[in-house]
Design an enzyme around this catalytic site. Structure first.
Site, PDB file in Angstrom:
ATOM      1  N   TYR A 159     110.882 -11.424  -2.479  1.00 33.85           N
ATOM      2  CA  TYR A 159     111.326 -12.315  -3.567  1.00 33.85           C
ATOM      3  C   TYR A 159     112.730 -12.007  -4.091  1.00 33.85           C
ATOM      4  CZ  TYR A 159     106.328 -13.304  -3.526  1.00 33.85           C
ATOM      5  OH  TYR A 159     105.058 -13.649  -3.122  1.00 33.85           O
ATOM      6  N   ASN A 211     106.507 -23.460  -9.602  1.00 38.14           N
ATOM      7  CA  ASN A 211     106.069 -22.379  -8.730  1.00 38.14           C
ATOM      8  C   ASN A 211     104.850 -21.765  -9.405  1.00 38.14           C
ATOM      9  OD1 ASN A 211     105.598 -20.187  -7.136  1.00 38.14           O
ATOM     10  ND2 ASN A 211     107.706 -19.444  -7.117  1.00 38.14           N
ATOM     11  N   HIS A 217      97.146 -21.471  -4.357  1.00 35.65           N
ATOM     12  CA  HIS A 217      96.219 -21.428  -3.230  1.00 35.65           C
ATOM     13  C   HIS A 217      94.773 -21.731  -3.606  1.00 35.65           C
ATOM     14  CE1 HIS A 217      99.778 -19.844  -1.408  1.00 35.65           C
ATOM     15  NE2 HIS A 217      99.768 -18.761  -2.183  1.00 35.65           N
ATOM     16  N   ASP A 269      94.223 -30.628 -10.848  1.00 40.24           N
ATOM     17  CA  ASP A 269      93.776 -31.739 -11.703  1.00 40.24           C
ATOM     18  C   ASP A 269      94.809 -32.036 -12.791  1.00 40.24           C
ATOM     19  OD1 ASP A 269      91.483 -31.994 -10.223  1.00 40.24           O
ATOM     20  OD2 ASP A 269      90.149 -31.090 -11.713  1.00 40.24           O
ATOM     21  N   HIS A 274     108.104 -22.657  -3.601  1.00 42.43           N
ATOM     22  CA  HIS A 274     107.838 -21.252  -3.307  1.00 42.43           C
ATOM     23  C   HIS A 274     109.120 -20.608  -2.827  1.00 42.43           C
ATOM     24  CE1 HIS A 274     103.648 -22.015  -3.806  1.00 42.43           C
ATOM     25  NE2 HIS A 274     103.787 -23.073  -3.035  1.00 42.43           N
ATOM     26  N   SER A 283     109.235 -17.746  -1.091  1.00 42.38           N
ATOM     27  CA  SER A 283     109.010 -17.233   0.267  1.00 42.38           C
ATOM     28  C   SER A 283     108.512 -18.352   1.180  1.00 42.38           C
ATOM     29  CB  SER A 283     107.977 -16.102   0.229  1.00 42.38           C
ATOM     30  OG  SER A 283     106.716 -16.599  -0.197  1.00 42.38           O
TER      31      SER A 283
HETATM   32  C1  DQA Z   1     105.041 -17.612  -4.210  1.00 42.77           C
HETATM   33  C2  DQA Z   1     104.109 -17.491  -2.994  1.00 42.77           C
HETATM   34  C3  DQA Z   1     102.686 -17.194  -3.429  1.00 42.77           C
HETATM   35  O1  DQA Z   1     101.850 -17.071  -2.293  1.00 42.77           O
HETATM   36  C4  DQA Z   1     102.625 -15.911  -4.206  1.00 42.77           C
HETATM   37  O2  DQA Z   1     101.313 -15.676  -4.651  1.00 42.77           O
HETATM   38  C5  DQA Z   1     103.608 -15.838  -5.309  1.00 42.77           C
HETATM   39  C6  DQA Z   1     104.940 -16.395  -5.109  1.00 42.77           C
HETATM   40  C7  DQA Z   1     106.511 -17.774  -3.774  1.00 42.77           C
HETATM   41  O3  DQA Z   1     107.331 -18.110  -4.637  1.00 42.77           O
HETATM   42  O4  DQA Z   1     106.846 -17.536  -2.619  1.00 42.77           O
HETATM   43  O5  DQA Z   1     103.353 -15.258  -6.354  1.00 42.77           O
HETATM   44  O6  DQA Z   1     104.677 -18.778  -4.937  1.00 42.77           O
END
Ligand code: DQA
Length: 140
Positions: free
Chosen positions: A22, A73, A79, A86, A99, A101
């Site tokens: 990150y 984000n 997930h 909702d 995201h 990543s």
């Molecule tokens: C995230 C990806 C998610 O899987 C993870 O749980 C995060 C950060 C990202 O910004 O890449 O906390 O949302």
């Protein structure tokens, strides 16, 4: 236009946690850069962050009609949070999922988002620039 950038669970630790994934910049630094980015393009950006699922849902409901778009984000809630899904489905303000990543190049559980279907679109894998690309999608 006016935008709300929302960050969910564990994102406040950006810059400290998993720096290889990150990056080293804090969420404060990233938010300041996003605010300047929006302003340079003639727009406004507000920010909200919470580790608490219900607070994120409540903020989405409050944001409805007050913003031209939301950049979200949701962190790991992405997930599995049907509550957030909702909440997004329940508002008319468009939400773009973000995201930092590339979740598809990581663990299997990260490949599934329960939010994407109810979002306008998704930007992932570009670090802090994922947020910028998501903001830009509203005015391009
Ligand atoms: C995230 C990806 C998610 O899987 C993870 O749980 C995060 C950060 C990202 O910004 O890449 O906390 O949302």
């Amino acid at each position: 236009m006016r935008f709300l950038v929302m960050n969910g669970v564990n994102l406040a630790s950006t810059g400290k946690r998993e720096r290889g994934v990150y990056g080293t910049e804090s969420l404060e630094e990233i938010e300041a850069e996003l605010k300047a980015f929006a302003e340079v393009h003639g727009h406004e950006a507000d920010f909200f962050r919470s580790d608490i699922e219900g607070e994120l849902c409540a903020k989405l409901a409050q944001a409805d009609g007050k913003y031209d778009g939301v950049v979200l984000n949701a962190g790991a809630y992405t997930h599995y949070s049907y509550a957030l899904r909702d909440a997004i489905a329940g508002i008319s303000t468009p939400v773009v999922e973000v995201h930092m990543s590339n979740v598809h190049a990581r663990e299997e559980f990260r490949r599934k988002s329960v939010l994407t279907e109810v979002c306008r679109g998704e930007v992932l894998g570009f670090g802090k620039n994922s947020y910028k690309l998501a903001l830009e999608s509203f005015w391009l």
